[in-house]
Design an enzyme around this catalytic site. Structure first.
Site, short mmCIF file in Angstrom:
data_model
loop_
_atom_site.label_atom_id
_atom_site.label_comp_id
_atom_site.label_asym_id
_atom_site.label_seq_id
_atom_site.Cartn_x
_atom_site.Cartn_y
_atom_site.Cartn_z
N SER A 186 1.19 -1.18 -0.25
CA SER A 186 0.04 -0.03 0.09
C SER A 186 0.36 1.30 -0.02
O SER A 186 2.47 0.95 0.26
CB SER A 186 -0.97 -0.58 1.32
OG SER A 186 -1.70 1.23 1.53
N TYR A 216 -2.49 -1.78 10.35
CA TYR A 216 -2.79 -2.01 8.82
C TYR A 216 -1.80 -1.38 8.69
O TYR A 216 -0.62 -2.02 8.23
CB TYR A 216 -3.69 -1.51 8.13
CG TYR A 216 -4.11 -1.90 6.90
CD1 TYR A 216 -3.75 -2.59 6.29
CD2 TYR A 216 -3.46 -0.06 6.14
CE1 TYR A 216 -4.80 -2.27 4.62
CE2 TYR A 216 -3.52 -0.12 4.76
CZ TYR A 216 -3.97 -1.82 4.30
OH TYR A 216 -3.75 -1.38 3.55
N1 LIG Z 1 -8.37 -0.99 -1.85
C1 LIG Z 1 -6.97 0.22 -1.54
O1 LIG Z 1 -7.82 0.81 -1.63
C2 LIG Z 1 -6.28 -0.53 -1.00
C3 LIG Z 1 -5.04 0.06 -1.26
C4 LIG Z 1 -3.72 -0.21 -1.04
C5 LIG Z 1 -3.72 -1.80 -0.68
N2 LIG Z 1 -4.46 -2.26 -0.69
C6 LIG Z 1 -4.07 -3.89 -0.19
O2 LIG Z 1 -4.89 -4.83 -1.65
C7 LIG Z 1 -4.80 -5.73 -1.90
C8 LIG Z 1 -6.10 -6.53 -1.24
O3 LIG Z 1 -6.99 -5.18 -1.35
P1 LIG Z 1 -8.53 -5.14 -1.54
O4 LIG Z 1 -8.44 -3.86 -1.88
O5 LIG Z 1 -8.83 -5.68 -2.86
O6 LIG Z 1 -9.62 -5.31 -0.93
P2 LIG Z 1 -11.12 -5.90 -0.44
O7 LIG Z 1 -11.89 -6.74 -1.90
O8 LIG Z 1 -11.31 -6.39 0.48
O9 LIG Z 1 -10.02 -7.31 -0.88
C9 LIG Z 1 -9.35 -8.43 0.10
C10 LIG Z 1 -9.07 -9.77 -0.55
O10 LIG Z 1 -8.74 -10.63 1.04
C11 LIG Z 1 -9.43 -11.36 1.19
N3 LIG Z 1 -8.52 -12.10 2.43
C12 LIG Z 1 -8.58 -11.48 4.10
N4 LIG Z 1 -8.77 -11.93 5.12
C13 LIG Z 1 -8.23 -13.37 3.93
C14 LIG Z 1 -7.35 -14.29 4.84
N5 LIG Z 1 -7.02 -14.97 6.01
N6 LIG Z 1 -7.16 -15.97 4.08
C15 LIG Z 1 -7.49 -15.70 2.82
N7 LIG Z 1 -7.91 -14.09 1.80
C16 LIG Z 1 -8.83 -13.48 2.78
C17 LIG Z 1 -10.61 -10.74 1.33
O11 LIG Z 1 -11.23 -12.52 1.02
P3 LIG Z 1 -12.50 -12.81 2.32
O12 LIG Z 1 -13.97 -12.33 1.29
O13 LIG Z 1 -12.65 -14.22 2.31
O14 LIG Z 1 -12.74 -11.74 3.19
C18 LIG Z 1 -10.55 -10.31 0.32
O15 LIG Z 1 -10.72 -11.25 -0.84
C19 LIG Z 1 -5.09 -5.81 0.25
O16 LIG Z 1 -3.96 -6.25 0.74
C20 LIG Z 1 -4.80 -4.65 0.76
O17 LIG Z 1 -4.13 -4.36 1.96
C21 LIG Z 1 -5.62 -1.62 -1.11
#
Ligand SMILES: NC(=O)c1ccc[n+]([C@@H]2O[C@H](COP(=O)([O-])OP(=O)(O)OC[C@H]3O[C@@H](n4cnc5c(N)ncnc54)[C@H](OP(=O)(O)O)[C@@H]3O)[C@@H](O)[C@H]2O)c1
Length: 283
Positions: free
Chosen positions: A136, A149
């Site tokens: 991130s 986080y």
């Molecule tokens: N969106 C943003 O603005 C942003 C910015 C910076 C970084 N990120 C990073 O991008 C990555 C993906 O996040 P996203 O934004 O796409 O959010 P998201 O839509 O909430 O996706 C997160 C994914 O992680 C899964 N997950 C959570 N805990 C888990 C576990 N214990 N084992 C396996 N899977 C698990 C969730 O599955 P479930 O459906 O089972 O919960 C979901 O598929 C994350 O690492 C996040 O920190 C996002």
């Protein structure tokens, strides 16, 4: 690039899900994993995609069994994408030891454990491979109420930066890649956990951050485009074609601007305070 086999964690929504489509559409093979297979039934029907149940907080032994099984799906794996993660909203004083540990279990140890399993595998295959993690802009810059986080992301970036140097010196054919997105519309805000303890003194900063989270949900970037850039970086396509992709890549302008702003300010402070620091230099 020749057709790759890519293993992705957390593909039920957001970047993970979009990355599965990006890679499969380009003809690469994808092993899409999720905690709940029912959330990725549609992905299982795609050509070039196999699905696997995987909770990244599982024991190392179980993770190893899952990876061994996944290797048999297409006969090999070339790229690991540690994408799974979630947020914890809570000020430092509000966050309990258990809540902080759970944050680290998923975002940090989940990635660390899988990375170690894949390092051993990639060392044995001796073929060109990629180990990547989605951190991130919060991997370099802290935000209030997101201390736990961002700590997981800072920690990951430190470990990956060291890993990058280790594989280079050891001449292992492994590319280490940190993908550092800015604010994107995914399920991240909805999936944020909240610290149970509430201390009223911190309400003003929590209200401010609540506005920020709302703006991410309404105006955040498209995760499909974010995933396209991630795929381009891994495969050396699009803007990345013909370029040496750096260890750490910001995804979206806010990630570039906010991070550079911090680095510029810190550079000025470090230069201004150089005389202070150098007082301790050996004479
Ligand atoms: N969106 C943003 O603005 C942003 C910015 C910076 C970084 N990120 C990073 O991008 C990555 C993906 O996040 P996203 O934004 O796409 O959010 P998201 O839509 O909430 O996706 C997160 C994914 O992680 C899964 N997950 C959570 N805990 C888990 C576990 N214990 N084992 C396996 N899977 C698990 C969730 O599955 P479930 O459906 O089972 O919960 C979901 O598929 C994350 O690492 C996040 O920190 C996002």
């Amino acid at each position: 690039m020749s057709k790759q086999v890519v293993y992705i964690t957390g593909t039920s929504s957001g970047f993970g899900r979009d990355l599965v489509h990006q890679l499969a559409d380009r003809g690469h093979k994808v092993i899409a994993t999720a905690r709940s297979l029912s959330k990725i039934e549609d992905l299982a029907k795609l050509e070039n995609v196999k699905t696997q149940q995987l909770d990244v907080t599982d024991t190392v032994d179980n993770l190893k069994k899952k990876v061994d099984e996944a290797i048999t799906f297409f006969g090999k794996i070339d790229i690991l994408v540690n994408n799974a993660g979630h947020g914890l909203i809570g000020c430092f004083e509000e966050s309990s030891e258990l809540e902080i540990k759970q944050q680290f279990d998923t975002n940090f140890f989940g990635t660390v454990n899988l990375t170690q399993i894949f390092l051993k595998y990639f060392r044995s295959t001796k073929t060109q491979s990629i180990i990547s993690t989605v951190t991130s802009m919060g991997g370099s810059v802290a935000f209030p109420t997101l201390g736990a986080y961002v700590s997981t992301k800072f920690a990951l970036e430190g470990f990956y930066e060291a890993l990058d140097q280790e594989v280079k010196v050891s001449q292992l054919p492994i590319k280490v890649l940190i993908l550092a997105p800015g604010a994107f519309k995914t399920n991240i805000v909805a999936n944020n956990k909240k610290a149970e303890r509430v201390i009223d003194d911190y309400q003003p900063i929590k209200d401010k951050m609540e506005q920020f989270f709302k703006s991410v949900e309404s105006d955040g970037g498209s995760s499909a485009i974010g995933a396209k850039l991630m795929a381009d970086a891994m495969l050396g396509e699009g803007f990345a074609k013909g370029k040496e992709v750096p260890l750490r890549l910001p995804i979206a302008s806010d990630a570039v601007n906010i991070t550079l702003d911090k680095f510029k300010k810190e550079t000025e402070v470090y230069e201004a305070w150089r005389p202070f620091a150098s007082e301790s230099d050996a004479k």
